[in-house]
Design an enzyme around this catalytic site. Structure first.
Site, PDB file in Angstrom:
ATOM      1  N   LYS A  51       0.880  -1.206  -0.094  1.00 20.04           N
ATOM      2  CA  LYS A  51      -0.062   0.034  -0.014  1.00 20.04           C
ATOM      3  C   LYS A  51       0.985   1.196  -0.063  1.00 20.04           C
ATOM      4  O   LYS A  51       1.956   1.122   0.388  1.00 20.04           O
ATOM      5  CB  LYS A  51      -0.955  -0.054   1.313  1.00 20.04           C
ATOM      6  CG  LYS A  51      -0.217   0.134   2.480  1.00 20.04           C
ATOM      7  CD  LYS A  51      -1.094   0.379   3.681  1.00 20.04           C
ATOM      8  CE  LYS A  51      -2.386  -0.735   3.636  1.00 20.04           C
ATOM      9  NZ  LYS A  51      -2.990  -1.026   4.907  1.00 20.04           N
ATOM     10  N   LYS A 111      -7.795  -5.349  -1.646  1.00 21.53           N
ATOM     11  CA  LYS A 111      -8.556  -4.976  -0.767  1.00 21.53           C
ATOM     12  C   LYS A 111      -8.976  -3.438  -1.027  1.00 21.53           C
ATOM     13  O   LYS A 111      -8.211  -2.699  -1.483  1.00 21.53           O
ATOM     14  CB  LYS A 111      -8.131  -4.822   0.735  1.00 21.53           C
ATOM     15  CG  LYS A 111      -6.936  -4.362   0.902  1.00 21.53           C
ATOM     16  CD  LYS A 111      -6.272  -4.858   2.371  1.00 21.53           C
ATOM     17  CE  LYS A 111      -5.059  -4.214   2.440  1.00 21.53           C
ATOM     18  NZ  LYS A 111      -4.499  -4.755   3.640  1.00 21.53           N
TER      19      LYS A 111
HETATM   20  O1  LIG Z   1      -3.260  -3.442   6.620  1.00 20.17           O
HETATM   21  C1  LIG Z   1      -3.089  -2.973   7.854  1.00 20.17           C
HETATM   22  C2  LIG Z   1      -2.520  -1.611   7.958  1.00 20.17           C
HETATM   23  O2  LIG Z   1      -1.557  -1.195   7.062  1.00 20.17           O
HETATM   24  C3  LIG Z   1      -2.330  -1.473   9.384  1.00 20.17           C
HETATM   25  O3  LIG Z   1      -1.698  -0.078   9.409  1.00 20.17           O
HETATM   26  P1  LIG Z   1      -1.235   0.492  10.954  1.00 20.17           P
HETATM   27  O4  LIG Z   1      -0.755  -0.639  11.746  1.00 20.17           O
HETATM   28  O5  LIG Z   1      -0.416   1.596  10.616  1.00 20.17           O
HETATM   29  O6  LIG Z   1      -2.719   0.856  11.313  1.00 20.17           O
END
Ligand SMILES: O=C[C@H](O)COP(=O)(O)O
EC number: 4.2.3.153
Length: 258
Positions: A51, A111
């Site tokens: 991502k 997703k």
């Molecule tokens: O897919 C999960 C997210 O990237 C979690 O990110 P985070 O731990 O910074 O909330």
């Protein structure tokens, strides 16, 4: 067109064997590029998710980045990609739909977020249109935002209905806002357990995310979740900074020894 009518969904096989329902939760780490994907793989994470953390909770990467990561992880089955928010995708524009399709190519799971669609009567139709747009090798899965009211996303109940209908192989619970609040600040453990149980009744595995800071296996076990997803906790400072190898190794060892 993606076959959403049977258990032979792309992505479903990720959960066979060691991903069985009674297995320990696995560790998903979100990476921003091929170099971070290499680092995560070297550290021994179970699942690598691509991502762009600069573009929000489910920020979509650039096409060149997704292609580089798909190539880097070609022999690493547990890989996924974030496609951003459904409300931001202009599927009617051919250049935009071609870009999304190409971006997801090589990933068994993609997703998409549902922020700003809480009042929409057509989000399920838009979701299915996006699922059909992807290559048959990629399963599109929805996200339940724990802070769904704050980001105007459909309720957990509405998303679970879609999950049952499309037989999604997994569900991500995450937070839309990333300003210090964790998933537990928005949803209580009993609400989370209810979501996991309803997803499980649809043969759907739940992945829990949302600014998780330290591994908490007692809670993961109580909630029967299949995987835990982190980004911020394994970065040098906040989730937009670079992955920190030391923190990554610590999380991996916590999961290996649980
Ligand atoms: O897919 C999960 C997210 O990237 C979690 O990110 P985070 O731990 O910074 O909330």
């Amino acid at each position: 067109m993606a076959d959403t009518s049977s258990n032979h969904l792309p992505g479903r096989s990720l959960f066979s064997g060691r991903w069985a329902a009674d297995a320990l939760p696995r560790l998903l780490v979100s990476v921003r590029d091929a170099s971070e994907a290499r680092m995560a793989r070297r550290a021994g994470v179970d699942w690598i998710d691509l991502k762009n953390p600069d573009s929000g909770s489910l920020g979509a990467p650039e096409l060149a980045t997704s292609q580089a990561v798909a190539q880097e992880l070609a022999d690493f089955p547990c890989r996924s990609i974030a496609l951003g928010e459904l409300a931001d995708l202009d599927l009617a524009a051919s250049h935009s739909s071609a870009n999304v399709r190409e971006m997801a190519e090589g990933f068994p799971i993609a997703k998409v977020g549902l922020a700003r669609l809480g009042q929409s009567t057509a989000w399920q139709t838009a979701f299915r249109a996006l699922a059909r747009l992807l290559t048959p090798e990629t399963a599109l899965v929805p996200v339940i935002y724990a802070d769904y009211q704050a980001c105007d996303s459909p309720s957990p109940k509405a998303v679970l209905e879609l999950i049952a209908e499309i037989q999604a192989p997994y569900l991500l619970i995450d937070t839309f806002h990333k300003a210090g609040q964790t998933v537990f600040d928005s949803l209580g453990r009993s609400e989370l357990l209810e979501i996991v149980q309803q997803a499980s009744a649809s043969d759907c595995h739940t992945v829990l995310a949302g600014s998780l800071q330290t591994p908490d296996h007692a809670t993961y076990q109580m909630l029967s979740i299949s995987a835990v997803a982190v980004r911020g906790a394994v970065c040098h400072t906040d989730r937009r900074s670079a992955l920190c190898e030391k923190k990554l190794n610590l999380w991996v060892s916590e999961f290996a020894s649980a």
